[in-house]
Design a protein around this motif. Structure first.
Motif, short mmCIF file in Angstrom:
data_model
loop_
_atom_site.label_atom_id
_atom_site.label_comp_id
_atom_site.label_asym_id
_atom_site.label_seq_id
_atom_site.Cartn_x
_atom_site.Cartn_y
_atom_site.Cartn_z
N ASP A 33 0.85 -1.20 0.00
CA ASP A 33 0.00 0.00 0.00
C ASP A 33 0.89 1.25 0.00
O ASP A 33 0.76 2.13 0.84
CB ASP A 33 -0.92 -0.01 1.23
CG ASP A 33 -1.93 1.14 1.19
OD1 ASP A 33 -2.22 1.64 0.08
OD2 ASP A 33 -2.40 1.55 2.26
N GLY A 34 1.81 1.27 -0.97
CA GLY A 34 2.74 2.40 -1.02
C GLY A 34 3.62 2.43 0.21
O GLY A 34 4.10 1.40 0.67
N LEU A 35 3.81 3.62 0.78
CA LEU A 35 4.62 3.75 1.99
C LEU A 35 3.78 3.80 3.26
O LEU A 35 4.30 4.05 4.34
CB LEU A 35 5.48 5.02 1.89
CG LEU A 35 6.56 5.03 0.80
CD1 LEU A 35 7.27 6.38 0.78
CD2 LEU A 35 7.57 3.91 1.02
N ALA A 36 2.48 3.55 3.11
CA ALA A 36 1.58 3.65 4.27
C ALA A 36 1.97 2.68 5.38
O ALA A 36 1.78 2.97 6.56
CB ALA A 36 0.14 3.39 3.82
N LEU A 58 9.26 5.85 7.88
CA LEU A 58 10.07 6.18 6.70
C LEU A 58 9.36 7.14 5.75
O LEU A 58 10.01 7.97 5.11
CB LEU A 58 10.42 4.90 5.93
CG LEU A 58 11.24 3.84 6.65
CD1 LEU A 58 11.52 2.68 5.70
CD2 LEU A 58 12.55 4.41 7.16
N ALA A 59 8.05 7.01 5.66
CA ALA A 59 7.29 7.75 4.65
C ALA A 59 7.56 9.25 4.66
O ALA A 59 7.84 9.84 3.61
CB ALA A 59 5.80 7.46 4.81
N PRO A 60 7.50 9.94 5.82
CA PRO A 60 7.72 11.40 5.78
C PRO A 60 9.12 11.78 5.29
O PRO A 60 9.28 12.78 4.59
CB PRO A 60 7.52 11.81 7.25
CG PRO A 60 6.73 10.72 7.86
CD PRO A 60 7.18 9.47 7.17
N LYS A 61 10.12 10.98 5.64
CA LYS A 61 11.49 11.27 5.23
C LYS A 61 11.66 11.11 3.71
O LYS A 61 12.36 11.90 3.06
CB LYS A 61 12.47 10.34 5.96
CG LYS A 61 12.48 10.53 7.46
CD LYS A 61 13.41 9.51 8.13
CE LYS A 61 13.38 9.66 9.65
NZ LYS A 61 14.24 8.66 10.33
N ILE A 62 11.03 10.09 3.17
CA ILE A 62 11.16 9.82 1.74
C ILE A 62 10.32 10.79 0.92
O ILE A 62 10.79 11.39 -0.06
CB ILE A 62 10.77 8.37 1.43
CG1 ILE A 62 11.79 7.41 2.06
CG2 ILE A 62 10.67 8.13 -0.07
CD1 ILE A 62 11.44 5.94 1.89
N GLU A 63 9.05 10.96 1.31
CA GLU A 63 8.13 11.77 0.51
C GLU A 63 8.53 13.24 0.48
O GLU A 63 8.12 13.98 -0.42
CB GLU A 63 6.72 11.60 1.06
CG GLU A 63 6.17 10.19 0.83
CD GLU A 63 4.82 9.98 1.48
OE1 GLU A 63 4.38 10.89 2.25
OE2 GLU A 63 4.21 8.92 1.26
N LYS A 64 9.34 13.66 1.42
CA LYS A 64 9.85 15.03 1.45
C LYS A 64 10.60 15.38 0.17
O LYS A 64 10.59 16.53 -0.27
CB LYS A 64 10.75 15.22 2.66
CG LYS A 64 11.45 16.56 2.74
CD LYS A 64 12.37 16.60 3.94
CE LYS A 64 13.16 17.92 3.99
NZ LYS A 64 14.07 17.95 5.17
N TYR A 65 11.22 14.39 -0.44
CA TYR A 65 12.05 14.63 -1.62
C TYR A 65 11.37 14.24 -2.93
O TYR A 65 11.98 14.29 -3.99
CB TYR A 65 13.38 13.88 -1.48
CG TYR A 65 14.18 14.36 -0.29
CD1 TYR A 65 14.95 15.51 -0.37
CD2 TYR A 65 14.14 13.67 0.92
CE1 TYR A 65 15.67 15.96 0.73
CE2 TYR A 65 14.87 14.12 2.02
CZ TYR A 65 15.63 15.26 1.91
OH TYR A 65 16.34 15.71 3.00
#
Length: 289
Positions: free
Chosen positions: A179-182, A187-194
């Motif tokens: 389900d994506g990075l859910a 980890l999700a906030p660190k990755i999606e920031k970029y």
């Protein structure tokens, strides 16, 4: 020393890179940590082969061809030998012929036009021939290609042993959440920031290794109206796992019509990836955040 350099954050940088003249078609890693690859000129329909030292990028040999201009490819890599295949007929997927090449020099050791490669060990090559109603199996001497015996039945564990003939596979490969990075809330906030999530196409693939998070993703960049396809850009990013700071970024493919999975992999403390279908890059994950 420049005093200001004391306050600069150290970034990761490639340990080495190697660029082919044509399209970098395929790479295999030997158990002894060498890389063998195909360099294909798709316009001239010519292919050559090369071998690199994976630890430092040194070229053992390159620009070597073996009589057949185009219809030839890497079959496997076992011990100190590379095995190439031809094709039974051009434009047909069935392999035919075996060419054994010395891994250290690129010199042809022997060839056999009667059999197709099945798998190999350090001292034996197992091959086959297809007839109208059956397939026969054979055992050859790996050093000379000489016929040793016809086998009464197929060799045991053919699939596993053929897979082993493709060289090393003990790498760390990317993960993709169902389900994506859910399912990875830390980890999700660190990755999606970029990532520009509005332009994201496909999944974000990532690996955690040596205190880093390496991830690749595809972003929408426009539309090719003539071909009626989207134009996507595939990017790689490496961030510090603790503080989320970016330590490295590169464009793997600046223009692709579709999402291409498995953009990179990790071996110990090194990321390997191919840039713009021509350059293999070895990126060291060791450095300060």
């Amino acid at each position: 020393m420049n005093i200001s350099s004391l306050f600069q954050k150290k970034q990761l940088k490639p340990a080495w890179s190697y660029t082919t003249a044509g399209v970098l078609w395929r790479l295999l890693f030997s158990e002894t940590n060498f890389i063998v690859g195909e360099d294909r000129d798709t316009e001239k329909k010519q292919v050559s082969f090369f071998c690199l030292n994976a630890s430092n990028g040194d070229v053992l040999w390159k620009d070597i061809s073996f009589a057949e201009a185009w219809w030839i490819g890497i079959e496997g890599i076992v011990h100190d030998k590379v095995f190439l295949h031809g094709f039974k007929k051009p434009d047909m997927p069935e392999h035919g012929r075996i060419i054994a090449v010395d891994l250290g020099t690129g010199r042809e050791l022997w060839r056999n036009n009667d059999y197709a490669f099945l798998f190999a060990t350090a001292d034996r090559v197992f091959a086959f021939r297809d007839f109208f109603e059956k397939r026969l199996y054979y055992e050859l001497d790996a050093s000379s290609g000489a016929f040793m015996q016809e086998l009464r039945e197929p060799p045991p564990d053919m699939i596993e042993r053929k897979r082993a003939s493709n060289g090393r596979s003990d790498f760390l490969f990317t993960e993709v959440g169902s389900d994506g990075l859910a399912e990875y809330p830390l980890l999700a906030p660190k990755i999606e920031k970029y990532c520009n999530m509005a332009d994201l196409r496909g999944s974000i693939e990532f690996v955690q290794s040596n205190g880093r998070i390496a991830f690749s993703y595809h972003s929408y960049r426009g539309r090719d109206e003539e071909r009626k396809t989207d134009i996507l850009e595939n990017r790689l990013c490496v961030i510090d796992e603790t503080n989320g700071k970016q330590m490295y970024a590169d464009v793997l493919n600046s223009s692709t019509p579709a999402v291409v999975p498995d953009s990179f992999f990790v071996d110990a403390a090194t990321i390997y990836y191919v840039k713009e279908k021509k350059t293999v890059v070895a990126l060291s994950l060791l450095g300060e955040a």
